[in-house]
Motif scaffolding. Sequence first.
Motif, PDB file in Angstrom:
ATOM      1  N   ALA A   1       0.845  -1.190   0.000  1.00 47.11           N
ATOM      2  CA  ALA A   1       0.000   0.000   0.000  1.00 47.11           C
ATOM      3  C   ALA A   1       0.879   1.238   0.000  1.00 47.11           C
ATOM      4  O   ALA A   1       1.841   1.320   0.764  1.00 47.11           O
ATOM      5  CB  ALA A   1      -0.909   0.007   1.228  1.00 47.11           C
ATOM      6  N   VAL A   2       0.573   2.198  -0.867  1.00 49.50           N
ATOM      7  CA  VAL A   2       1.336   3.435  -0.909  1.00 49.50           C
ATOM      8  C   VAL A   2       0.369   4.608  -0.832  1.00 49.50           C
ATOM      9  O   VAL A   2      -0.787   4.523  -1.270  1.00 49.50           O
ATOM     10  CB  VAL A   2       2.179   3.542  -2.197  1.00 49.50           C
ATOM     11  N   GLU A   3       0.854   5.696  -0.271  1.00 49.84           N
ATOM     12  CA  GLU A   3       0.018   6.887  -0.118  1.00 49.84           C
ATOM     13  C   GLU A   3       0.716   8.090  -0.731  1.00 49.84           C
ATOM     14  O   GLU A   3       0.946   9.107  -0.090  1.00 49.84           O
ATOM     15  CB  GLU A   3      -0.284   7.133   1.360  1.00 49.84           C
ATOM     16  N   GLY A   4       1.041   7.972  -1.990  1.00 47.43           N
ATOM     17  CA  GLY A   4       1.698   9.077  -2.677  1.00 47.43           C
ATOM     18  C   GLY A   4       3.208   8.966  -2.607  1.00 47.43           C
ATOM     19  O   GLY A   4       3.770   8.053  -2.005  1.00 47.43           O
ATOM     20  N   GLY A   5       3.855   9.915  -3.251  1.00 47.91           N
ATOM     21  CA  GLY A   5       5.312   9.921  -3.307  1.00 47.91           C
ATOM     22  C   GLY A   5       5.790  10.085  -4.735  1.00 47.91           C
ATOM     23  O   GLY A   5       5.027   9.918  -5.694  1.00 47.91           O
ATOM     24  N   GLU A   6       7.044  10.444  -4.884  1.00 46.43           N
ATOM     25  CA  GLU A   6       7.629  10.673  -6.205  1.00 46.43           C
ATOM     26  C   GLU A   6       8.927   9.877  -6.322  1.00 46.43           C
ATOM     27  O   GLU A   6       9.802   9.967  -5.458  1.00 46.43           O
ATOM     28  CB  GLU A   6       7.902  12.162  -6.408  1.00 46.43           C
ATOM     29  N   ILE A   7       9.021   9.078  -7.381  1.00 42.37           N
ATOM     30  CA  ILE A   7      10.210   8.256  -7.593  1.00 42.37           C
ATOM     31  C   ILE A   7      10.737   8.456  -9.017  1.00 42.37           C
ATOM     32  O   ILE A   7      10.032   8.964  -9.891  1.00 42.37           O
ATOM     33  CB  ILE A   7       9.926   6.754  -7.367  1.00 42.37           C
ATOM     34  N   THR A   8      11.973   8.023  -9.215  1.00 44.42           N
ATOM     35  CA  THR A   8      12.598   8.074 -10.535  1.00 44.42           C
ATOM     36  C   THR A   8      12.851   6.664 -11.040  1.00 44.42           C
ATOM     37  O   THR A   8      13.351   5.813 -10.298  1.00 44.42           O
ATOM     38  CB  THR A   8      13.930   8.845 -10.478  1.00 44.42           C
ATOM     39  N   PHE A   9      12.510   6.433 -12.286  1.00 44.37           N
ATOM     40  CA  PHE A   9      12.689   5.142 -12.949  1.00 44.37           C
ATOM     41  C   PHE A   9      13.674   5.328 -14.087  1.00 44.37           C
ATOM     42  O   PHE A   9      13.481   6.178 -14.950  1.00 44.37           O
ATOM     43  CB  PHE A   9      11.334   4.661 -13.482  1.00 44.37           C
ATOM     44  N   GLN A  10      14.761   4.551 -14.079  1.00 45.27           N
ATOM     45  CA  GLN A  10      15.802   4.693 -15.095  1.00 45.27           C
ATOM     46  C   GLN A  10      15.922   3.448 -15.967  1.00 45.27           C
ATOM     47  O   GLN A  10      16.045   2.337 -15.465  1.00 45.27           O
ATOM     48  CB  GLN A  10      17.156   4.962 -14.437  1.00 45.27           C
ATOM     49  N   THR A  11      15.902   3.664 -17.287  1.00 45.94           N
ATOM     50  CA  THR A  11      16.117   2.584 -18.246  1.00 45.94           C
ATOM     51  C   THR A  11      17.431   2.810 -18.979  1.00 45.94           C
ATOM     52  O   THR A  11      18.077   3.843 -18.844  1.00 45.94           O
ATOM     53  CB  THR A  11      14.961   2.505 -19.256  1.00 45.94           C
ATOM     54  N   TRP A  12      17.797   1.836 -19.788  1.00 45.51           N
ATOM     55  CA  TRP A  12      19.082   1.851 -20.489  1.00 45.51           C
ATOM     56  C   TRP A  12      18.838   1.842 -21.995  1.00 45.51           C
ATOM     57  O   TRP A  12      18.476   0.838 -22.562  1.00 45.51           O
ATOM     58  CB  TRP A  12      19.902   0.632 -20.062  1.00 45.51           C
ATOM     59  N   SER A  13      18.993   3.002 -22.611  1.00 39.39           N
ATOM     60  CA  SER A  13      18.889   3.167 -24.060  1.00 39.39           C
ATOM     61  C   SER A  13      17.546   2.684 -24.609  1.00 39.39           C
ATOM     62  O   SER A  13      17.478   1.968 -25.603  1.00 39.39           O
ATOM     63  CB  SER A  13      20.035   2.402 -24.750  1.00 39.39           C
ATOM     64  N   LEU A  14      16.453   3.105 -23.958  1.00 41.80           N
ATOM     65  CA  LEU A  14      15.122   2.670 -24.383  1.00 41.80           C
ATOM     66  C   LEU A  14      14.164   3.843 -24.623  1.00 41.80           C
ATOM     67  O   LEU A  14      12.993   3.613 -24.943  1.00 41.80           O
ATOM     68  CB  LEU A  14      14.509   1.724 -23.345  1.00 41.80           C
ATOM     69  N   LYS A  15      14.631   5.060 -24.476  1.00 42.44           N
ATOM     70  CA  LYS A  15      13.753   6.204 -24.755  1.00 42.44           C
ATOM     71  C   LYS A  15      13.918   6.580 -26.220  1.00 42.44           C
ATOM     72  O   LYS A  15      14.874   7.237 -26.621  1.00 42.44           O
ATOM     73  CB  LYS A  15      14.084   7.385 -23.841  1.00 42.44           C
ATOM     74  N   ASN A  16      12.986   6.142 -27.051  1.00 49.19           N
ATOM     75  CA  ASN A  16      13.025   6.386 -28.491  1.00 49.19           C
ATOM     76  C   ASN A  16      11.636   6.178 -29.072  1.00 49.19           C
ATOM     77  O   ASN A  16      10.679   5.869 -28.340  1.00 49.19           O
ATOM     78  CB  ASN A  16      14.044   5.449 -29.162  1.00 49.19           C
TER      79      ASN A  16
END
Length: 432
Positions: free
Chosen positions: A42-57
């Motif tokens: 269970a989560v009640e909000g928050g901000e996280i960062t998700f990092q991928t490897w050479s997949l933003k295209n």
Amino acid sequence: MRTMRTLTAAVALTAAFSLAACTGGTVTGGGESATPASGDIAVEGGEITFQTWSLKNDRFSPYFEGVIAAFEKENPGVKVNWIDQPGDGYEDKILQQANSGELPDVINLPPEFAYKLAQVDQLVDLKAADSAKVGEYVEGATNAYVYPNIEGVYGYPWYLGTDLNWYNTKMLSEAGVDATKLPTDLDALFAMASEVAKASNGNIKMISDVPRTGTLSAAGVEIFKDGQFVFNTPEAVKVVERYKKAYEDGAMPAEALNADYLGNKTLYFQGKTAWTTGAAGFASDLAKEAPTLVPDTVVTPRIGHPPLFIQGISVSKTSKYPELALKFAQYVTNTDNQVEFVKIAQGFFPGTKAANENPDAFTSVIESDLQKVATEAAAAALGDATPEYPIQFTYDMDTYLKQQMALAVKGEIGIQEALDKAVEYANKNLVK
């Protein structure tokens, strides 16, 4: 040729394949892990960062944007920031982030990169965090994230693959070679390479990389034994001798020995080599980068022992929102999302057991005949695939090995000397 529907048995083997990577061990010290207990998170909000490897295209961005939007909708008050790092220098970037305290909350890591972070207590032990969830992933792939002398599991398997052979039959035919009789062992491959080079006056090359640990391992050379690197054997010398002769016969491009070498895949796309190795997804890359080569390209199983490629998702132990980070890591790697991902990353296979029980869910979308054949070949090989090199073999060790192999292939130093120096360097820099 088998139909795609008969892939079920072959792909199902991925749930049982065993890895040669080191597993198990004793418990290290480490600090306390700020992770939730097993069960629904269970989560009640928050901000996280998700990092991928050479997949933003253009190919993958819509997928990730959709996954993140759906997760945020299901979890009001949550924000996921997606960042992507380029292919080159990713390991260095990861280590820089860890050293500066800026490691992303959820990170795309292959097992060897996760190992370095696990050694310095930077990743969440996913088994301790949620042991039941770990059991949903392909066991052999999960074991790649279990490390010597470290308790726990440090990555959720995300997508899996193996290496195949790719040949330009038009180039081979132009050199007078029967392209319907392709090599099935290293001796035949290098004999063909020399034949092609001589017949074309050196204009058509086949061998386009120096020998590496994966090359040696595929040929049956033992890489690591009793806590030491041991690949400076007579068997390894014989493998490198093949490359040296290929270079002397004009079967290898000079740029393959340079420090700024772009790789055999690039040379194949450029029509400079008639053979390369690559995962099944190479077919899709070829269609995009060099579509005129598709009709003349054929694929066959990798010569020797097939390697196993694994990408996974890990969770930072320093996350300000550990429950949220863990929940997103599980979400992005759940069966539904993995199936959708490999529909795009065609030729790769998902990391959950459930996804591999129904391969039609992701293979039925394949339209390219070459991609279908490649996917079938990869599926058949996955049951026997193991990592190309032990987890202790680092990027720096590989760089040094390539340098020594280039010198040996050019004849500037002896092959045994080159192997001895590479083994000495690897053992000297081995972290135990």
